[in-house]
Structure formats: C-alpha cells, structure tokens
Design an enzyme around this catalytic site. Structure first.
Site, mmCIF file in Angstrom:
data_model
loop_
_atom_site.group_PDB
_atom_site.id
_atom_site.type_symbol
_atom_site.label_atom_id
_atom_site.label_comp_id
_atom_site.label_asym_id
_atom_site.label_seq_id
_atom_site.Cartn_x
_atom_site.Cartn_y
_atom_site.Cartn_z
ATOM 1 N N CYS A 201 -9.940 58.595 -37.232
ATOM 2 C CA CYS A 201 -8.597 58.090 -37.574
ATOM 3 C C CYS A 201 -8.640 57.402 -38.926
ATOM 4 O O CYS A 201 -8.713 58.073 -39.947
ATOM 5 C CB CYS A 201 -8.054 57.198 -36.474
ATOM 6 S SG CYS A 201 -9.224 56.002 -35.804
ATOM 7 N N SER A 202 -8.611 56.079 -38.965
ATOM 8 C CA SER A 202 -8.532 55.407 -40.262
ATOM 9 C C SER A 202 -9.171 54.029 -40.217
ATOM 10 O O SER A 202 -8.738 53.129 -40.922
ATOM 11 C CB SER A 202 -7.070 55.292 -40.684
ATOM 12 O OG SER A 202 -6.356 54.585 -39.675
ATOM 13 N N CYS A 203 -10.194 53.832 -39.374
ATOM 14 C CA CYS A 203 -10.835 52.522 -39.261
ATOM 15 C C CYS A 203 -11.348 52.082 -40.630
ATOM 16 O O CYS A 203 -11.957 52.868 -41.360
ATOM 17 C CB CYS A 203 -11.976 52.578 -38.250
ATOM 18 S SG CYS A 203 -11.369 52.990 -36.604
ATOM 19 N N CYS B 170 -13.677 57.411 -41.800
ATOM 20 C CA CYS B 170 -13.445 57.346 -40.362
ATOM 21 C C CYS B 170 -12.993 58.749 -39.984
ATOM 22 O O CYS B 170 -11.864 59.136 -40.274
ATOM 23 C CB CYS B 170 -12.378 56.331 -39.978
ATOM 24 S SG CYS B 170 -11.994 56.431 -38.225
HETATM 25 FE FE FE Z 1 -10.481 55.071 -37.238
#
Ligand code: FE
Length: 193
Positions: free
Chosen positions: A101-103, A98
């Site tokens: 961000c951190s999906c 991602c």
């Molecule tokens: Fe994300």
C-alpha cells in the site's frame, strides 16, 4: 477523476457532519491539521540525518535502534510503528517501498508523495530497482548492491544517504539543507553543497 476542489468540498462536508453529530470536537481537528501541516515532514528526517552525519555516536545509535534514536530527537511515531534506518555507502544503495500500500514514516518524512503510492512504483521498485533509480536520475555503479526494503504497518524504513563529497566543512545546521525527502526514500542521493 476527482479534482482537488471536489476533495476539499467533500472534506468540508464530512467535517461539518462529524462536528454536528458530536463525533469529533473542533480542537481535535485543529490539532490533527497542525500536526500534518507543521509538525510532521521531511524537515524532521533531514535533522536526524544531519545529526547522524555530524555525530558518530548518534549515528551508531540510529543504525542500532532507529525508533529510540528518533524519539531522542523529539519525533514520536504517529501510528506506533517501529523505525529502521539503513545506511547508503559506495558499496550498498538502499531504496524503500511499500509493495502492499503506502506505509511511510510520517513522523520523519511526512505524508508519502503520490508516486510512492502508485502501482508502478510499488511493483517496479521491487522487481527493477535499478531501472526505477535510473528514472530518478540516480546511477548506481554496476558493482554496488541495491537493497530494497518493504515497509509495512509495524515497521517503516528510512535511508541514511551518503554524506556528499565537499560537505566536510559544513556544520549540522548547514547539512540539513542537503537532505531531501527523496534521498531518505533512497530514490536519489543527498544534494551536493
Ligand atoms: Fe503500506
């Protein structure tokens, strides 16, 4: 730098405040903790992959519509996201990131590892995937194609790793043990039996 202990204290303080103000109820917090501790995680994804390795019809459904095939196994999306599963072969190696961000697919892989959320991984998985793979000890043949999939809030990717050589005689339950979280992100391969 905040230590784990500081975080635990802050969380406890926040929890008592929310309870005190009647903003949340204790059973709801217990439910969320149970969800993250016991019901979400790579053990779910590993079962999906082992099923796909053992059952060609399920594999076809998984690659055609991962959201439905994963629900079929009892794992519902936590944030309403859709799932796409991409298959690794000798010719194509897929890796998931991602960049924003951190999906991450919580239902099947749990919470993302720290490195997945780090700025270097997010930048380099996109710009130099082969270099990142090499750092994870994963060598990709020069003639193979590396594809990078950028997860987002609505759509999360998971890799179907190649079924390892020598696993032909294993049943679905035994295959589960070969599927690691990292292999479903695509940074490593599944374990050899
Ligand atoms: Fe994300």
């Amino acid at each position: 730098m905040t230590s784990d202990n500081d975080v635990a204290l802050r969380v406890r303080a926040l929890e008592s405040l929310l309870l005190e103000k009647g903003l949340v109820e204790a059973p709801a917090i217990d439910e969320i903790i149970d969800l993250f501790e016991n019901r979400l995680g790579p053990q779910n994804g590993a079962k999906v992959i082992a099923r796909a390795w053992s059952d060609p019809d399920f594999k076809a459904r998984l690659l055609a519509n991962a959201t439905d095939a994963i629900v079929e196994m009892g794992y519902e999306a936590v944030q309403g996201e859709d799932m796409v599963v991409v298959e690794n072969t000798a010719q194509v190696h897929n890796i998931v990131v991602c960049t924003l961000c951190s999906c991450f697919p919580w239902a099947t892989l749990g919470l993302p590892p720290v490195w997945y959320k780090s700025a270097p991984y997010r930048a380099r998985a996109a710009s130099d995937p082969r270099g990142v793979l090499a750092e994870f000890g994963t060598d990709i043949a020069a003639e193979a194609e590396v594809r990078v999939w950028d997860s987002n809030a609505e759509l999360r990717y998971m890799v179907l790793p190649e079924r390892p050589a020598g696993s032909e005689s294993l049943d679905e339950e035994a295959l589960v043990a070969l599927v690691t979280r990292d292999s479903m992100i695509g940074v490593t391969r599944a374990l050899n039996p």
